[in-house]
Design an enzyme around this catalytic site. Structure first.
Site, PDB file in Angstrom:
ATOM      1  N   ASN A 174       0.869  -1.173   0.000  1.00  0.00           N
ATOM      2  CA  ASN A 174       0.000   0.000   0.000  1.00  0.00           C
ATOM      3  C   ASN A 174       0.906   1.222   0.000  1.00  0.00           C
ATOM      4  O   ASN A 174       1.521   1.531   1.020  1.00  0.00           O
ATOM      5  CB  ASN A 174      -0.890  -0.049   1.264  1.00  0.00           C
ATOM      6  CG  ASN A 174      -1.676   1.221   1.475  1.00  0.00           C
ATOM      7  OD1 ASN A 174      -1.753   2.078   0.596  1.00  0.00           O
ATOM      8  ND2 ASN A 174      -2.272   1.352   2.654  1.00  0.00           N
TER       9      ASN A 174
ATOM     10  N   LYS B  10       0.061   4.246  -0.202  1.00  0.00           N
ATOM     11  CA  LYS B  10      -0.585   5.423   0.395  1.00  0.00           C
ATOM     12  C   LYS B  10      -0.379   6.641  -0.518  1.00  0.00           C
ATOM     13  O   LYS B  10      -0.361   6.478  -1.739  1.00  0.00           O
ATOM     14  CB  LYS B  10      -0.062   5.646   1.823  1.00  0.00           C
ATOM     15  CG  LYS B  10      -0.154   4.349   2.655  1.00  0.00           C
ATOM     16  CD  LYS B  10       0.081   4.535   4.111  1.00  0.00           C
ATOM     17  CE  LYS B  10      -0.059   3.182   4.804  1.00  0.00           C
ATOM     18  NZ  LYS B  10       0.044   3.266   6.243  1.00  0.00           N
TER      19      LYS B  10
ATOM     20  N   HIS C 294      -9.426   1.159   5.016  1.00  0.00           N
ATOM     21  CA  HIS C 294      -8.148   1.335   5.712  1.00  0.00           C
ATOM     22  C   HIS C 294      -8.364   2.278   6.898  1.00  0.00           C
ATOM     23  O   HIS C 294      -9.154   3.228   6.803  1.00  0.00           O
ATOM     24  CB  HIS C 294      -7.099   1.910   4.746  1.00  0.00           C
ATOM     25  CG  HIS C 294      -5.726   1.887   5.341  1.00  0.00           C
ATOM     26  ND1 HIS C 294      -5.319   2.827   6.254  1.00  0.00           N
ATOM     27  CD2 HIS C 294      -4.688   1.020   5.191  1.00  0.00           C
ATOM     28  CE1 HIS C 294      -4.066   2.540   6.636  1.00  0.00           C
ATOM     29  NE2 HIS C 294      -3.668   1.451   6.002  1.00  0.00           N
TER      30      HIS C 294
ATOM     31  N   GLU D 173      -6.744   4.661   7.981  1.00  0.00           N
ATOM     32  CA  GLU D 173      -6.511   6.082   7.684  1.00  0.00           C
ATOM     33  C   GLU D 173      -7.730   6.698   7.012  1.00  0.00           C
ATOM     34  O   GLU D 173      -8.032   7.880   7.201  1.00  0.00           O
ATOM     35  CB  GLU D 173      -5.241   6.237   6.833  1.00  0.00           C
ATOM     36  CG  GLU D 173      -3.992   5.952   7.681  1.00  0.00           C
ATOM     37  CD  GLU D 173      -2.792   5.422   6.933  1.00  0.00           C
ATOM     38  OE1 GLU D 173      -2.755   5.497   5.692  1.00  0.00           O
ATOM     39  OE2 GLU D 173      -1.874   4.905   7.605  1.00  0.00           O
TER      40      GLU D 173
ATOM     41  N   GLU E 148      -5.163  -4.910  10.679  1.00  0.00           N
ATOM     42  CA  GLU E 148      -4.113  -3.914  10.874  1.00  0.00           C
ATOM     43  C   GLU E 148      -4.379  -3.144  12.171  1.00  0.00           C
ATOM     44  O   GLU E 148      -5.192  -2.202  12.179  1.00  0.00           O
ATOM     45  CB  GLU E 148      -4.101  -2.922   9.710  1.00  0.00           C
ATOM     46  CG  GLU E 148      -3.837  -3.570   8.369  1.00  0.00           C
ATOM     47  CD  GLU E 148      -3.300  -2.559   7.357  1.00  0.00           C
ATOM     48  OE1 GLU E 148      -2.199  -2.774   6.873  1.00  0.00           O
ATOM     49  OE2 GLU E 148      -3.977  -1.552   7.105  1.00  0.00           O
TER      50      GLU E 148
ATOM     51  N   GLY F  99       2.859   2.120  10.733  1.00  0.00           N
ATOM     52  CA  GLY F  99       3.869   3.164  10.582  1.00  0.00           C
ATOM     53  C   GLY F  99       4.636   3.486  11.852  1.00  0.00           C
ATOM     54  O   GLY F  99       5.333   4.497  11.914  1.00  0.00           O
TER      55      GLY F  99
ATOM     56  N   SER G 273       3.553  -2.279  10.271  1.00  0.00           N
ATOM     57  CA  SER G 273       4.997  -2.381  10.510  1.00  0.00           C
ATOM     58  C   SER G 273       5.593  -3.728  10.123  1.00  0.00           C
ATOM     59  O   SER G 273       6.491  -4.235  10.800  1.00  0.00           O
ATOM     60  CB  SER G 273       5.326  -2.029  11.968  1.00  0.00           C
ATOM     61  OG  SER G 273       5.002  -0.673  12.217  1.00  0.00           O
TER      62      SER G 273
HETATM   63  P1  PGA Z   1       3.032   0.191   7.547  1.00  0.00           P
HETATM   64  O1  PGA Z   1       1.546   0.417   6.996  1.00  0.00           O
HETATM   65  O2  PGA Z   1       3.540  -1.106   6.954  1.00  0.00           O
HETATM   66  O3  PGA Z   1       3.808   1.386   7.072  1.00  0.00           O
HETATM   67  O4  PGA Z   1       2.933   0.100   9.037  1.00  0.00           O
HETATM   68  C1  PGA Z   1       0.657  -0.658   6.816  1.00  0.00           C
HETATM   69  C2  PGA Z   1      -0.658  -0.159   6.269  1.00  0.00           C
HETATM   70  O5  PGA Z   1      -1.160   0.873   6.711  1.00  0.00           O
HETATM   71  O6  PGA Z   1      -1.245  -0.801   5.364  1.00  0.00           O
END
Ligand code: PGA
Length: 245
Positions: free
Chosen positions: A10, A12, A93, A95, A163, A169, A208
């Protein structure tokens, strides 16, 4: 039952036309790891260029609208994504649930629109840190599953991504026991809601995932792959994760 593993990236709101050069290295690793489904989800404006550059790589989107067309300024429909070359779309997601106030009902409608167009829906769920600390993690996630699961789910076109919001992140991940517990609970909920189809729905872990922890996470029971953010932007980081699957 061991399901075919999937490693999805992803991007983003990262990447550019120039950054698509990373897809060349990722496609080479995907060809070597042919037992793994490799998917990259760049920003929607890059989907057409990404799929034109690498017809041998699966390309997906990060969001969609549930309507086929209409007065929804700034939104993109599943058929538009499909025409650009997307075969999958991430929905719900965390976010988007927080930045754009998306509800389980919105996520369900998006997933249903994707599946009815023959596009894979990757439905994201996950608890916040406060919810985990108060012992609510499994309940919160199962409530999200109950509310977001598309009514037209098929085993090939539905994927769940667990997640934990606090792991995205941050470089932090849940313990292996906590991941295994959550994935087992999600599997149980999928079977309860979908019957036999629930056994074949892949459940990805996200938050992560790095080259250093991928092998352990990817081999836990009911972990059928990974959804990777930051470490999917560079082939040098993403390829070892594909290889670990
Ligand atoms: P990350 O994000 O691997 O940077 O923690 C995962 C995600 O939000 O899909």
């Amino acid at each position: 039952m061991a399901l075919r593993k999937m490693v999805a990236g992803n991007w983003k709101m990262n990447g550019s036309l120039a950054a698509l050069v990373e897809l060349d290295g990722i496609a080479a690793q995907a060809a070597t790891s042919s037992h793994v489904d490799v998917l990259i989800c760049p920003p929607s404006v890059l989907i057409a260029s990404a799929s034109a550059r690498r017809a041998d790589l699966k390309i997906g989107a990060q969001d969609c609208h549930w309507a086929e067309s209409g007065a929804h300024t700034g939104c993109v429909s599943v058929s538009q994504l499909k025409e650009a070359g997307a075969c999958a779309v991430i929905v719900g997601h965390s976010e988007r649930r927080s930045d754009n106030h998306e509800t389980d009902q919105d996520v369900k409608k998006k997933a249903e629109a994707a599946i009815s167009a023959g596009v894979m829906a990757i439905v994201c769920v996950g608890e916040t840190e406060a919810q985990r600390d108060s012992g609510q993690a499994v309940k919160i996630v199962l409530d999200q599953i109950a509310g977001s699961l598309p009514g037209n789910a098929t085993q090939g076109l539905l994927v769940i991504a667990y997640e934990p919001v606090w792991a995205i992140g941050t470089g932090r991940t849940p313990s292996s026991e906590d991941v295994a517990e959550m994935h087992a609970a999600i599997r149980g909920a999928l079977i309860a809601q979908l019957g036999e189809v629930g056994n074949g729905v892949r459940i990805l872990y996200g938050g992560s995932v790095k080259p250093t922890n991928a092998a352990e996470l990817l081999h836990l029971p009911n972990v059928d792959g990974a959804l990777v953010g930051g470490a999917s932007l560079k082939a040098a980081d993403f390829n070892p994760i594909i290889a670990a699957a």
